[in-house]
Structures are given as C-alpha cells and as structure tokens.
Motif scaffolding. Structure first.
Motif, PDB file in Angstrom:
ATOM      1  N   ILE A  56       0.780  10.293  13.672  1.00 31.31           N
ATOM      2  CA  ILE A  56       0.646  10.461  12.227  1.00 31.31           C
ATOM      3  C   ILE A  56       1.790  11.332  11.722  1.00 31.31           C
ATOM      4  CG2 ILE A  56      -0.902  11.098  10.359  1.00 31.31           C
ATOM      5  CD1 ILE A  56      -2.041   8.972  12.316  1.00 31.31           C
ATOM      6  N   PRO A  57       2.799  10.768  11.043  1.00 28.53           N
ATOM      7  CA  PRO A  57       3.898  11.580  10.504  1.00 28.53           C
ATOM      8  C   PRO A  57       3.392  12.602   9.491  1.00 28.53           C
ATOM      9  CG  PRO A  57       4.477   9.248  10.540  1.00 28.53           C
ATOM     10  CD  PRO A  57       3.011   9.328  10.832  1.00 28.53           C
ATOM     11  N   ALA A  77       4.634   3.342  10.243  1.00 29.03           N
ATOM     12  CA  ALA A  77       3.668   4.432  10.124  1.00 29.03           C
ATOM     13  C   ALA A  77       2.353   3.888   9.563  1.00 29.03           C
ATOM     14  CB  ALA A  77       4.208   5.533   9.221  1.00 29.03           C
ATOM     15  N   GLN A  78       1.234   4.348  10.111  1.00 31.80           N
ATOM     16  CA  GLN A  78      -0.074   3.871   9.665  1.00 31.80           C
ATOM     17  C   GLN A  78      -0.765   4.849   8.728  1.00 31.80           C
ATOM     18  OE1 GLN A  78      -2.503   1.750  12.779  1.00 31.80           O
ATOM     19  NE2 GLN A  78      -1.148   2.880  14.164  1.00 31.80           N
ATOM     20  N   GLY A 110      -1.619   3.822   2.284  1.00 33.57           N
ATOM     21  CA  GLY A 110      -2.433   3.838   3.488  1.00 33.57           C
ATOM     22  C   GLY A 110      -3.290   5.080   3.631  1.00 33.57           C
ATOM     23  N   PRO A 111      -3.943   5.229   4.792  1.00 33.73           N
ATOM     24  CA  PRO A 111      -4.789   6.395   5.056  1.00 33.73           C
ATOM     25  C   PRO A 111      -3.995   7.700   5.034  1.00 33.73           C
ATOM     26  CG  PRO A 111      -5.251   4.633   6.628  1.00 33.73           C
ATOM     27  CD  PRO A 111      -4.013   4.237   5.882  1.00 33.73           C
ATOM     28  N   THR A 112      -4.692   8.784   4.666  1.00 36.84           N
ATOM     29  CA  THR A 112      -4.083  10.107   4.632  1.00 36.84           C
ATOM     30  C   THR A 112      -4.997  11.134   5.284  1.00 36.84           C
ATOM     31  OG1 THR A 112      -4.992  10.405   2.403  1.00 36.84           O
ATOM     32  CG2 THR A 112      -2.673   9.721   2.565  1.00 36.84           C
ATOM     33  N   PHE A 113      -4.360  12.192   5.815  1.00 34.54           N
ATOM     34  CA  PHE A 113      -5.048  13.336   6.401  1.00 34.54           C
ATOM     35  C   PHE A 113      -4.618  14.588   5.632  1.00 34.54           C
ATOM     36  CE2 PHE A 113      -4.909  10.269   9.733  1.00 34.54           C
ATOM     37  CZ  PHE A 113      -5.709  10.638  10.810  1.00 34.54           C
ATOM     38  N   THR A 114      -5.481  15.624   5.616  1.00 37.33           N
ATOM     39  CA  THR A 114      -5.049  16.972   5.237  1.00 37.33           C
ATOM     40  C   THR A 114      -5.586  17.952   6.251  1.00 37.33           C
ATOM     41  OG1 THR A 114      -6.943  17.083   3.712  1.00 37.33           O
ATOM     42  CG2 THR A 114      -4.756  16.755   2.743  1.00 37.33           C
ATOM     43  N   ASP A 115      -4.737  18.906   6.677  1.00 38.11           N
ATOM     44  CA  ASP A 115      -5.276  20.005   7.470  1.00 38.11           C
ATOM     45  C   ASP A 115      -5.801  21.080   6.518  1.00 38.11           C
ATOM     46  OD1 ASP A 115      -2.970  21.232   6.604  1.00 38.11           O
ATOM     47  OD2 ASP A 115      -2.045  21.336   8.571  1.00 38.11           O
ATOM     48  N   SER A 116      -6.580  22.003   7.059  1.00 32.23           N
ATOM     49  CA  SER A 116      -7.444  22.832   6.223  1.00 32.23           C
ATOM     50  C   SER A 116      -6.808  24.094   5.668  1.00 32.23           C
ATOM     51  CB  SER A 116      -8.666  23.257   7.036  1.00 32.23           C
ATOM     52  OG  SER A 116      -8.271  24.150   8.079  1.00 32.23           O
ATOM     53  N   ARG A 391      10.642   6.592  13.894  1.00 42.24           N
ATOM     54  CA  ARG A 391      10.437   5.255  14.475  1.00 42.24           C
ATOM     55  C   ARG A 391      10.348   5.335  15.999  1.00 42.24           C
ATOM     56  NH1 ARG A 391      11.010  -0.174  12.843  1.00 42.24           N
ATOM     57  NH2 ARG A 391      10.292  -1.441  14.594  1.00 42.24           N
ATOM     58  N   PHE A 392      11.155   6.197  16.600  1.00 37.51           N
ATOM     59  CA  PHE A 392      11.141   6.346  18.059  1.00 37.51           C
ATOM     60  C   PHE A 392       9.752   6.749  18.537  1.00 37.51           C
ATOM     61  CE2 PHE A 392      11.587   8.775  21.964  1.00 37.51           C
ATOM     62  CZ  PHE A 392      12.433   7.991  22.731  1.00 37.51           C
TER      63      PHE A 392
END
Length: 428
Positions: A56-57, A77-78, A110-116, A391-392
């Motif tokens: 996850i970039p 990237a997903q 697309g889907p996203t994350f957040t850290d707290s 990409r790598f």
C-alpha cells in the motif's frame, strides 16, 4: 463490525494458504521456526477490492510526494494510505469530510487507509530523535531520557496525548475518541485504532504500561467507532483495525493479540518496535494468535527481504514511505540491488533503470537522462525515480501473490532475493 444491514460491505476472503501446499519442504518449515502463515486473499471495501498480499503506497498528506494518483493507478497500486495526524493539522479533517472523503479529495477512486496518529505520539514524544528503525539498539536511552538536542513535542497520559503542531506550535489534544472522529471525517475505508507506539529504547516495564494503555484505548476506539458508524449511516462503512504492540516480547505480543481479538475489530495492524532479526518471529507470534479470517497489516516495511519475511509469516498488506523517500535522493531499485543514479558511471548510460521493468520511467527514459535531472536539481527527477521504485515494490508483491497461487512461491522468492542481494545460485 458493520452495525446495519444497509452498510456497504467490508470483508476478507481467504484464497490459498502456503501451508496447504503438498510440496512444502519440511526443512523450510524448520528454518522458519514454525508453520508458514503466508496466504492470498481479497479484501473488499466500499471503494473496491485489494488482492493480497499487497503493498500500500503512502500518501501522507493526501498526496504522494512528487507522484500523481493517476500515475500510481497506472503502475498497479490498489490502495493508498494517508496520515490522520497530518490531515487533522492541515487542511483539517472537516475539510475532507465536506469534500466527500479522502479518496474524492485526492482524486483516488480506490480503497484508502488512514493510520491513527499513534506513530506521532512516539515520534514527537519520548521517541523524538531516537532510533526508531529496525536496527538493534546497543545503548538504549530508556523511557524518559531524550535524544541529545531534542525537545519533546508530545506527552502521553492514560486519557490521551497532548502534542504541539510541527507547523506552528499550537497545542492539540488527541484521545481515542478524537482519533476516531478525525478518521471518520477523513473517510478512509480502513482506519486504525489509536495506540501508543514504543521504541526499542523502552524498558520491559514501560512496554507493559504502554500495552495496557493501548488495550484500554482500543476499547474506547471500538465504542466511539460504533457510535459514529450509526450516526453516519449515510456514509460508506469504514473498517476499524486494532493495533498489536508488545515490542520484542512474545508474551506481550500474544497477550495483545488475544485481548484485541475479543473486541470485534475488522482486521489488525502489527506495529511497534521490531528488530529486523526478529521480524518474522514477531509477526508469526501475532498471526498464530489472531483470527485467521481477518486481514493483517504490517506498518512500515519495504525492503525486499523484509517483505518476503512478512509475507512468509502471514501479512496481507503493508506500507512504507521508503520507495519515494530514497527516490528523492536518487536511489533506485533494480533486480540486482539498489543504486544511486547520480553515480558518474551513469553519465553516458543510455539504458533504462531496469530493462525488465514495465514502469513509465523505464519505458521512456534512460539512466543518463535521470542522472542529468538529479544533477540539475530538476523536480521531475524525484517524480520519475519514485514512479519506478513504487512499481518495483508493487510488482515484487504481485509476483509473490501469483507465485503462491501457482504453487511455486519458494522458487520465486529464492531467485528474487538471491539476485537482488547477489547470492543467487541457479540450479543445474
């Protein structure tokens, strides 16, 4: 943890497990210290699917440094991960809520994350200036001693954290409830519970205190998350992951897993102080204890050997800023290792960074041109190098996923790492 039938789905479907392979060599199991936990699966979120394992970039401030979201989508990237603490300070979580959420705000479908914000509790507080990477600490500074020349900007107590903004020095308060409200406003598909991150400098005694504090904060996060989910039922459902701490102590890690497993989290993040030499062992302790049908995220790794170690031991997703961070100083990944493009030997090298890489950079530009950009201090140098590095890593993990599905994971892993670190011996 959805609270209504109308909530958009969040789920994890397990596809293949490495330990079910009929050709799993017994000697490899012994070398790994136990059964392999690697698996493939699919995380379903309101904004799309994530095929796992997946890298996850990181888009810390709703932006990847020097790279457009469209470029990351084109490179495979997903999902993307942003930082709740930074977005709370600027532009403000209320702005993202009004904009329609993180993905809409940054033009990422697309889907996203957040850290707290838990990382900032440590990095601005007792951990400021201390070693927080995966190196072994020879002379730990302890729980209260600051690194030389550093002034604490955050103070933790049992209720939450006071911290000063790195932007203007303003004083702010984060509690589990505030973190949940901020992350709900930001609108990511996957959020993390507020936790206290420790470092390898901390004593066993303090690790125990921080772990209990994190457990109590997790309970408060769950309660506030449920309340906000009901209040914001018109919004897409946001999943909540608990965060496993416990440093290098097996009993603390396993206890944290058991405690948080009972709280109803949608998934789990494995965080905290991790020595590189113990990475696989610590991750395996956690994945052995946590419910198998939940996704597991490892916070902050990207070196090839660490990636494979994490995958071996059951990590489904992970993130790290390293690919773009090192790219900005001209360091790029290649199948035979990492190197710096500013080296004089590339002045007349008219080949791509890697002739096997299909990224935009490698299909359009040469090492000589990229070196010229860096030496000329052109901003697009960082852009092109970052595209390649992301990409790598994305391809590395996609290859591992495909190899696991095809039944030749170990051959893929051994050849990749052997070539990258210069130890590959082809079979005769």
């Amino acid at each position: 943890m959805p609270t209504s039938d109308s909530a958009p789905p969040f789920s994890f479907e397990l596809h293949t497990r490495l330990r079910d392979s009929p050709s799993l060599p017994e000697e490899r199991v012994r070398e790994n210290g136990g059964q392999f936990q690697a698996r493939t699966g699919t995380i379903t979120t309101p904004h799309g699917e994530i095929r796992t394992p997946a890298f996850i970039p990181v888009a810390t401030q709703a932006a990847m440094k020097a790279v457009l979201p469209e470029s990351m989508a084109a490179e495979g990237a997903q999902a993307m991960l942003a930082n709740a603490y930074h977005l709370f300070l600027q532009p403000g979580d209320d702005v993202l809520d009004e904009a329609g959420g993180l993905g809409t705000f940054m033009n990422w479908p697309g889907p996203t994350f957040t850290d707290s914000g838990g990382f900032q509790v440590m990095s601005l507080g007792s951990g400021l200036g201390k070693v927080i990477d995966m190196s072994t600490v020879a002379n730990p500074l302890g729980d209260t001693q600051m690194a030389p020349g550093q002034k604490r900007m955050a103070r933790v107590d049992d209720d939450g954290v006071w911290f000063r903004s790195y932007l203007n020095g303003d004083l702010h308060r984060f509690t589990p409830e505030v973190s949940m409200r901020v992350q709900h406003n930001i609108g990511a598909d996957i959020m993390f519970a507020f936790d206290e991150l420790t470092t390898l400098h901390n004593t066993r005694e303090y690790q125990e205190i921080a772990l209990e504090r994190t457990r109590k904060w997790a309970l408060r996060c769950v309660a506030e998350h449920r309340r906000l989910t009901e209040q914001r039922a018109h919004k897409p459902y946001q999943a909540l992951f608990g965060v496993i701490q416990g440093a290098q102590y097996e009993d603390l890690r396993r206890q944290a897993c058991r405690d948080l497993s009972e709280m109803g989290f949608d998934g789990f993040g494995i965080g905290g102080a991790l020595e590189k030499s113990q990475l696989g062992t610590i991750v395996r302790w956690c994945t052995e204890e946590l419910p198998e049908n939940t996704p597991k995220h490892l916070l902050g790794i990207s070196e090839p050997d660490d990636i494979f170690t994490a995958i071996d031991n059951g990590v489904d997703t992970f993130d790290c800023v390293s690919p773009t961070r090192v790219a900005r100083s001209s360091a790029v990944y290649s199948p035979t290792g990492r190197f710096n493009l500013t080296n004089i030997r590339f002045k007349r090298d008219f080949t791509p960074i890697s002739d096997t890489c299909p990224c935009y950079t490698c299909t359009h530009y040469t090492r000589a041109y990229l070196r010229h950009l860096f030496k000329s201090k052109e901003r697009n140098a960082a852009t092109l190098a970052s595209i390649h590095n992301e990409r790598f890593v994305l391809d590395l993990v996609a290859g591992a996923r495909a190899a696991m599905e095809a039944g030749d994971y170990f051959e893929y892993r051994d050849e990749f790492l052997g070539t990258y670190y210069g130890t590959f011996q082809p079979s005769v």
